[in-house]
Motif scaffolding. Structure first.
Motif, PDB file in Angstrom:
ATOM      1  N   GLY A  36      -8.258   6.816 -14.764  1.00  0.00           N
ATOM      2  CA  GLY A  36      -8.680   5.955 -13.663  1.00  0.00           C
ATOM      3  C   GLY A  36      -8.893   4.510 -14.036  1.00  0.00           C
ATOM      4  N   ARG A  37      -8.213   4.048 -15.073  1.00  0.00           N
ATOM      5  CA  ARG A  37      -8.383   2.670 -15.533  1.00  0.00           C
ATOM      6  C   ARG A  37      -7.274   1.740 -15.041  1.00  0.00           C
ATOM      7  NH1 ARG A  37      -8.259   2.508 -21.266  1.00  0.00           N
ATOM      8  NH2 ARG A  37      -7.251   4.522 -21.207  1.00  0.00           N
ATOM      9  N   ILE A  38      -6.535   2.168 -14.019  1.00  0.00           N
ATOM     10  CA  ILE A  38      -5.538   1.296 -13.400  1.00  0.00           C
ATOM     11  C   ILE A  38      -6.081   0.911 -12.032  1.00  0.00           C
ATOM     12  CG2 ILE A  38      -3.205   1.150 -12.448  1.00  0.00           C
ATOM     13  CD1 ILE A  38      -2.209   2.917 -14.608  1.00  0.00           C
ATOM     14  N   HIS A  39      -5.962  -0.344 -11.699  1.00  0.00           N
ATOM     15  CA  HIS A  39      -6.479  -0.853 -10.431  1.00  0.00           C
ATOM     16  C   HIS A  39      -5.775  -0.163  -9.258  1.00  0.00           C
ATOM     17  CE1 HIS A  39      -8.056  -3.631  -7.514  1.00  0.00           C
ATOM     18  NE2 HIS A  39      -6.838  -3.901  -7.098  1.00  0.00           N
ATOM     19  N   LEU A  40      -6.571   0.469  -8.402  1.00  0.00           N
ATOM     20  CA  LEU A  40      -6.034   1.119  -7.210  1.00  0.00           C
ATOM     21  C   LEU A  40      -5.882   0.081  -6.109  1.00  0.00           C
ATOM     22  CD1 LEU A  40      -8.179   4.371  -7.193  1.00  0.00           C
ATOM     23  CD2 LEU A  40      -5.822   4.103  -7.938  1.00  0.00           C
ATOM     24  N   GLU A  41      -4.695   0.027  -5.521  1.00  0.00           N
ATOM     25  CA  GLU A  41      -4.423  -0.990  -4.507  1.00  0.00           C
ATOM     26  C   GLU A  41      -4.435  -0.438  -3.088  1.00  0.00           C
ATOM     27  OE1 GLU A  41      -1.273  -3.893  -6.023  1.00  0.00           O
ATOM     28  OE2 GLU A  41      -0.936  -2.072  -7.211  1.00  0.00           O
ATOM     29  N   ALA A  42      -4.352   0.862  -2.941  1.00  0.00           N
ATOM     30  CA  ALA A  42      -4.368   1.472  -1.607  1.00  0.00           C
ATOM     31  C   ALA A  42      -4.727   2.941  -1.751  1.00  0.00           C
ATOM     32  CB  ALA A  42      -3.004   1.316  -0.942  1.00  0.00           C
ATOM     33  N   GLU A  43      -5.106   3.548  -0.632  1.00  0.00           N
ATOM     34  CA  GLU A  43      -5.377   4.986  -0.645  1.00  0.00           C
ATOM     35  C   GLU A  43      -4.983   5.591   0.687  1.00  0.00           C
ATOM     36  OE1 GLU A  43      -9.997   5.705   0.603  1.00  0.00           O
ATOM     37  OE2 GLU A  43      -9.568   5.392  -1.505  1.00  0.00           O
ATOM     38  N   LEU A  44      -4.718   6.882   0.650  1.00  0.00           N
ATOM     39  CA  LEU A  44      -4.339   7.630   1.842  1.00  0.00           C
ATOM     40  C   LEU A  44      -5.121   8.933   1.845  1.00  0.00           C
ATOM     41  CD1 LEU A  44      -2.467   8.078   4.311  1.00  0.00           C
ATOM     42  CD2 LEU A  44      -0.832   9.119   2.725  1.00  0.00           C
ATOM     43  N   ASP A  45      -5.826   9.175   2.939  1.00  0.00           N
ATOM     44  CA  ASP A  45      -6.599  10.399   3.085  1.00  0.00           C
ATOM     45  C   ASP A  45      -5.819  11.351   3.990  1.00  0.00           C
ATOM     46  OD1 ASP A  45      -8.419  12.436   3.490  1.00  0.00           O
ATOM     47  OD2 ASP A  45     -10.123  11.081   3.809  1.00  0.00           O
ATOM     48  N   LEU A  46      -5.404  12.483   3.443  1.00  0.00           N
ATOM     49  CA  LEU A  46      -4.592  13.455   4.173  1.00  0.00           C
ATOM     50  C   LEU A  46      -5.409  14.641   4.683  1.00  0.00           C
ATOM     51  CD1 LEU A  46      -1.547  13.401   1.732  1.00  0.00           C
ATOM     52  CD2 LEU A  46      -1.647  12.380   4.004  1.00  0.00           C
ATOM     53  N   HIS A  47      -6.727  14.589   4.524  1.00  0.00           N
ATOM     54  CA  HIS A  47      -7.599  15.677   5.000  1.00  0.00           C
ATOM     55  C   HIS A  47      -7.304  16.016   6.453  1.00  0.00           C
ATOM     56  CE1 HIS A  47     -10.652  14.940   1.736  1.00  0.00           C
ATOM     57  NE2 HIS A  47     -10.647  16.256   1.821  1.00  0.00           N
ATOM     58  N   GLY A  48      -7.220  17.286   6.743  1.00  0.00           N
ATOM     59  CA  GLY A  48      -7.133  17.741   8.124  1.00  0.00           C
ATOM     60  C   GLY A  48      -5.763  17.627   8.777  1.00  0.00           C
TER      61      GLY A  48
END
Length: 184
Positions: A89-101
């Motif tokens: 987890g040491r790379i900068h996260l630029e976006a995320e997607l939540d696929l729950h549900g």
């Protein structure tokens, strides 16, 4: 030997003189900051980006993985050092997607659109939140299992690994994307 003691006394006196105005620290623990993880909102209108063909095969049934199982994939040519940074987890996260549900079909199309948009915006590292499957009908990680298969098929995916505990653990993935110009 007397000269050696005199030198030591002079050194201590000089040291005391240099630090006489120093203030004691209020704490004795170092504060280690983890890299900031920010989310970039992906923007798209139907007229801006045409939808590509579905890049994921549904012909092969996904192999079921465990709820707490760690997922990991390191594509050919991905350096071990870079993969290690992704894994921890040491790379900068630029976006995320939540696929729950989401249903499998909705998740598949949403994921395809998300990857396409990330590439258009030159986003390299993202987090996908899929959950562990505990609230599914048979408490099986259906979406997690399919993601494991789909991401391995997609030409834009260089590597992925289950997130650290702070970022969702085995219910989320860090994903490293290929640069847009490198996609075949």
């Amino acid at each position: 030997m007397a000269d050696n003691e005199t030198d030591n006394d002079d050194d201590f006196a000089l040291f005391r003189q240099e630090v006489k105005d120093a203030q004691p620290l209020r704490q004795n623990r170092a504060q280690i900051e983890t890299p900031q993880k920010t989310s970039v909102r992906l923007m798209r209108t139907a007229s801006q980006t045409p939808r590509l063909e579905d890049p994921f095969s549904t012909l092969v049934e996904a192999e079921l993985v465990g709820n707490e199982e760690t997922l990991s994939y390191q594509g050919e040519g991905v350096q071990h050092r870079l993969f290690s940074k992704l894994r921890t987890g040491r790379i900068h996260l630029e976006a995320e997607l939540d696929l729950h549900g989401l249903t499998l079909d909705a998740a598949r199309m949403t994921l395809a659109d998300f990857i396409q948009q990330c590439q258009l915006q030159q986003i390299r590292c993202v987090r996908l939140i899929h959950g562990k499957g505990w609230s599914s009908r048979e408490h099986k990680p259906v979406l997690k299992s399919h993601l494991n298969q789909w991401l391995r098929q997609h030409p834009a995916i260089l590597a992925f690994h289950s997130a650290t505990i702070e970022d969702g653990g085995t219910g989320a993935l860090y994903v490293l994307l290929r640069r847009k110009q490198d996609v075949s």
